[in-house]
Design a protein around this motif. Sequence first.
Motif, PDB file in Angstrom:
ATOM      1  N   TYR A 112    -100.499 -33.455  -3.727  1.00  0.00           N
ATOM      2  CA  TYR A 112    -100.896 -34.869  -3.825  1.00  0.00           C
ATOM      3  C   TYR A 112    -101.176 -35.977  -2.646  1.00  0.00           C
ATOM      4  O   TYR A 112    -101.949 -36.529  -2.652  1.00  0.00           O
ATOM      5  CB  TYR A 112     -99.901 -35.454  -4.975  1.00  0.00           C
ATOM      6  CG  TYR A 112    -100.208 -37.199  -5.074  1.00  0.00           C
ATOM      7  CD1 TYR A 112    -100.895 -37.277  -6.167  1.00  0.00           C
ATOM      8  CD2 TYR A 112     -99.622 -37.981  -4.566  1.00  0.00           C
ATOM      9  CE1 TYR A 112    -101.026 -38.842  -6.398  1.00  0.00           C
ATOM     10  CE2 TYR A 112     -99.947 -39.662  -4.638  1.00  0.00           C
ATOM     11  CZ  TYR A 112    -100.748 -39.622  -5.899  1.00  0.00           C
ATOM     12  OH  TYR A 112    -100.958 -40.834  -6.130  1.00  0.00           O
ATOM     13  N   MET A 113    -100.394 -35.833  -1.647  1.00  0.00           N
ATOM     14  CA  MET A 113    -100.287 -36.705  -0.582  1.00  0.00           C
ATOM     15  C   MET A 113    -101.523 -36.308   0.346  1.00  0.00           C
ATOM     16  O   MET A 113    -102.137 -37.309   0.738  1.00  0.00           O
ATOM     17  CB  MET A 113     -98.961 -36.607   0.134  1.00  0.00           C
ATOM     18  CG  MET A 113     -97.691 -37.216  -0.538  1.00  0.00           C
ATOM     19  SD  MET A 113     -96.221 -37.320   0.715  1.00  0.00           S
ATOM     20  CE  MET A 113     -95.323 -38.496  -0.318  1.00  0.00           C
ATOM     21  N   PHE A 114    -101.831 -35.122   0.285  1.00  0.00           N
ATOM     22  CA  PHE A 114    -102.950 -34.606   1.236  1.00  0.00           C
ATOM     23  C   PHE A 114    -104.153 -34.937   0.515  1.00  0.00           C
ATOM     24  O   PHE A 114    -105.068 -35.624   1.220  1.00  0.00           O
ATOM     25  CB  PHE A 114    -102.635 -33.152   1.663  1.00  0.00           C
ATOM     26  CG  PHE A 114    -104.002 -32.648   2.335  1.00  0.00           C
ATOM     27  CD1 PHE A 114    -103.759 -32.954   3.710  1.00  0.00           C
ATOM     28  CD2 PHE A 114    -104.968 -32.169   1.944  1.00  0.00           C
ATOM     29  CE1 PHE A 114    -104.974 -32.654   4.630  1.00  0.00           C
ATOM     30  CE2 PHE A 114    -105.999 -31.657   2.817  1.00  0.00           C
ATOM     31  CZ  PHE A 114    -105.878 -31.780   4.132  1.00  0.00           C
ATOM     32  N   LYS A 115    -104.340 -34.813  -0.802  1.00  0.00           N
ATOM     33  CA  LYS A 115    -105.334 -35.052  -1.431  1.00  0.00           C
ATOM     34  C   LYS A 115    -105.825 -36.395  -1.756  1.00  0.00           C
ATOM     35  O   LYS A 115    -107.076 -36.602  -1.731  1.00  0.00           O
ATOM     36  CB  LYS A 115    -105.701 -34.037  -2.598  1.00  0.00           C
ATOM     37  CG  LYS A 115    -105.786 -32.834  -2.629  1.00  0.00           C
ATOM     38  CD  LYS A 115    -107.243 -32.099  -2.094  1.00  0.00           C
ATOM     39  CE  LYS A 115    -106.994 -30.433  -1.750  1.00  0.00           C
ATOM     40  NZ  LYS A 115    -106.911 -29.703  -3.164  1.00  0.00           N
ATOM     41  N   PHE A 139     -99.446 -41.750 -11.383  1.00  0.00           N
ATOM     42  CA  PHE A 139     -98.748 -40.866 -12.025  1.00  0.00           C
ATOM     43  C   PHE A 139     -99.436 -39.464 -12.733  1.00  0.00           C
ATOM     44  O   PHE A 139     -99.048 -38.397 -12.592  1.00  0.00           O
ATOM     45  CB  PHE A 139     -97.868 -41.546 -13.157  1.00  0.00           C
ATOM     46  CG  PHE A 139     -96.846 -40.608 -13.596  1.00  0.00           C
ATOM     47  CD1 PHE A 139     -95.394 -40.587 -13.095  1.00  0.00           C
ATOM     48  CD2 PHE A 139     -96.908 -40.304 -15.010  1.00  0.00           C
ATOM     49  CE1 PHE A 139     -94.579 -39.698 -13.673  1.00  0.00           C
ATOM     50  CE2 PHE A 139     -95.901 -39.699 -15.630  1.00  0.00           C
ATOM     51  CZ  PHE A 139     -94.744 -39.410 -15.293  1.00  0.00           C
ATOM     52  N   LYS A 140    -100.454 -39.947 -13.608  1.00  0.00           N
ATOM     53  CA  LYS A 140    -101.396 -39.171 -14.266  1.00  0.00           C
ATOM     54  C   LYS A 140    -102.029 -38.144 -13.335  1.00  0.00           C
ATOM     55  O   LYS A 140    -101.929 -36.868 -13.644  1.00  0.00           O
ATOM     56  CB  LYS A 140    -102.280 -39.868 -15.081  1.00  0.00           C
ATOM     57  CG  LYS A 140    -101.938 -40.797 -16.238  1.00  0.00           C
ATOM     58  CD  LYS A 140    -102.968 -41.302 -16.700  1.00  0.00           C
ATOM     59  CE  LYS A 140    -102.455 -42.472 -18.041  1.00  0.00           C
ATOM     60  NZ  LYS A 140    -103.761 -43.062 -18.363  1.00  0.00           N
ATOM     61  N   LYS A 141    -102.452 -38.533 -12.023  1.00  0.00           N
ATOM     62  CA  LYS A 141    -102.958 -37.644 -11.185  1.00  0.00           C
ATOM     63  C   LYS A 141    -102.056 -36.806 -10.433  1.00  0.00           C
ATOM     64  O   LYS A 141    -102.346 -35.470 -10.344  1.00  0.00           O
ATOM     65  CB  LYS A 141    -103.797 -38.622 -10.148  1.00  0.00           C
ATOM     66  CG  LYS A 141    -104.436 -37.717  -8.928  1.00  0.00           C
ATOM     67  CD  LYS A 141    -105.481 -36.944  -9.505  1.00  0.00           C
ATOM     68  CE  LYS A 141    -106.696 -38.032  -9.836  1.00  0.00           C
ATOM     69  NZ  LYS A 141    -107.861 -37.305 -10.289  1.00  0.00           N
ATOM     70  N   GLY A 182    -104.395 -38.399   1.917  1.00  0.00           N
ATOM     71  CA  GLY A 182    -104.646 -37.908   3.071  1.00  0.00           C
ATOM     72  C   GLY A 182    -103.559 -38.098   4.125  1.00  0.00           C
ATOM     73  O   GLY A 182    -103.564 -37.891   5.413  1.00  0.00           O
ATOM     74  N   LYS A 183    -102.422 -37.782   3.537  1.00  0.00           N
ATOM     75  CA  LYS A 183    -101.064 -37.485   4.352  1.00  0.00           C
ATOM     76  C   LYS A 183    -100.398 -36.352   4.324  1.00  0.00           C
ATOM     77  O   LYS A 183    -100.832 -35.494   3.333  1.00  0.00           O
ATOM     78  CB  LYS A 183    -100.271 -38.630   4.109  1.00  0.00           C
ATOM     79  CG  LYS A 183    -100.439 -40.079   3.906  1.00  0.00           C
ATOM     80  CD  LYS A 183     -99.360 -41.094   3.478  1.00  0.00           C
ATOM     81  CE  LYS A 183     -99.888 -42.290   3.476  1.00  0.00           C
ATOM     82  NZ  LYS A 183     -98.702 -43.295   2.875  1.00  0.00           N
ATOM     83  N   ILE A 184     -99.790 -35.931   5.151  1.00  0.00           N
ATOM     84  CA  ILE A 184     -99.062 -34.693   5.433  1.00  0.00           C
ATOM     85  C   ILE A 184     -97.618 -34.902   5.033  1.00  0.00           C
ATOM     86  O   ILE A 184     -96.913 -35.737   5.951  1.00  0.00           O
ATOM     87  CB  ILE A 184     -99.197 -33.687   6.333  1.00  0.00           C
ATOM     88  CG1 ILE A 184    -100.570 -33.256   6.707  1.00  0.00           C
ATOM     89  CG2 ILE A 184     -98.294 -32.776   6.556  1.00  0.00           C
ATOM     90  CD1 ILE A 184    -101.065 -32.862   8.215  1.00  0.00           C
TER      91      ILE A 184
END
Length: 308
Positions: A174-177, A205-207, A180-182
């Motif tokens: 989630y964070m990466f897509k 939340f849904k995503k 854009g975070k790792i």
Amino acid sequence: MIRLDIDLSYLTKNFEIGTQRLNQYATKSIDEIMEAEAAQGNPQAEKFQQNVVNDPKELVKLFKLGNAKNRFAILSQMNSSDLEYLVNFLEPEDLQMGLMFFTKTKILNLIYNLPKNKICSIVFQAFSIEQFLKMIPEKELNKFFDSDKLDKNKILDFVKTMDPDKLNKMVEKYMFKEEGKIQQDNNWSAEHVAKWMEQLKPEQFKKALQYFEREDKQALILNLTKEDNDLLTEFSKNALTFPLKQLDKGDIVKCMDKLEPDDLMKMVNELPDELLAVVVTQIDPMVFAEVLSKNFKDVIAEIGIGNI
């Protein structure tokens, strides 16, 4: 004129019309025969309308309506609106059998046009919820999470029971897509992940739910729908009907027995007249006679002898 294999002995016994005279009436309808006989002073013929046409039991005897060929001969001469009216007198199982005249593709289209709760009544006779969730495309699982009817608290309770490793992978994706975070810390507990999800905005939340592995999505949806079966209607019609494509036509029709008679009648009425007449031929002979006597005296008047 509608030619039937009628009971000639009935005419001989009840109206004293011999074979020789019947031969003279070969081109006439029963109605015309009785008019001719009445004009010649035949007292029984004068009472034909009263004693036969108005008495379904006698109509069944005279026109041998227990014979499916005779019923079909009459029905095949009726127009669309008359046949559709008679469909109302069929039993649900007869209507269901009538669906077999459609192609599988047409049946699937008819089902697709039903309300979702009725589609569910068909699908979940053929498949368990577990089987259904395994069969549908993953994109349909993701669409399910777009529903505003899902209980966030119940979802979070389920998240707390999940394997932390799987949850961390979800957060990482989630964070990466999405941001854009790792993810720096990959050792969050299930409780930590649940708290993180709780603070997400509704669309976020849904995503996030869509980043679970497929098997975890299935497990979550199974948990939610077992508590509330109505949530199954949150799936798209494409998702609900997708598994039915794997079945044979006959197996699909068998699963349609929970539909209301009105639903079945609307479907059957889409058949062309020649096939609709075949379906209506399943009507109970006495019921058919009653309807003919009450509403189709003009049809009775067209019936002639086809077996002199």
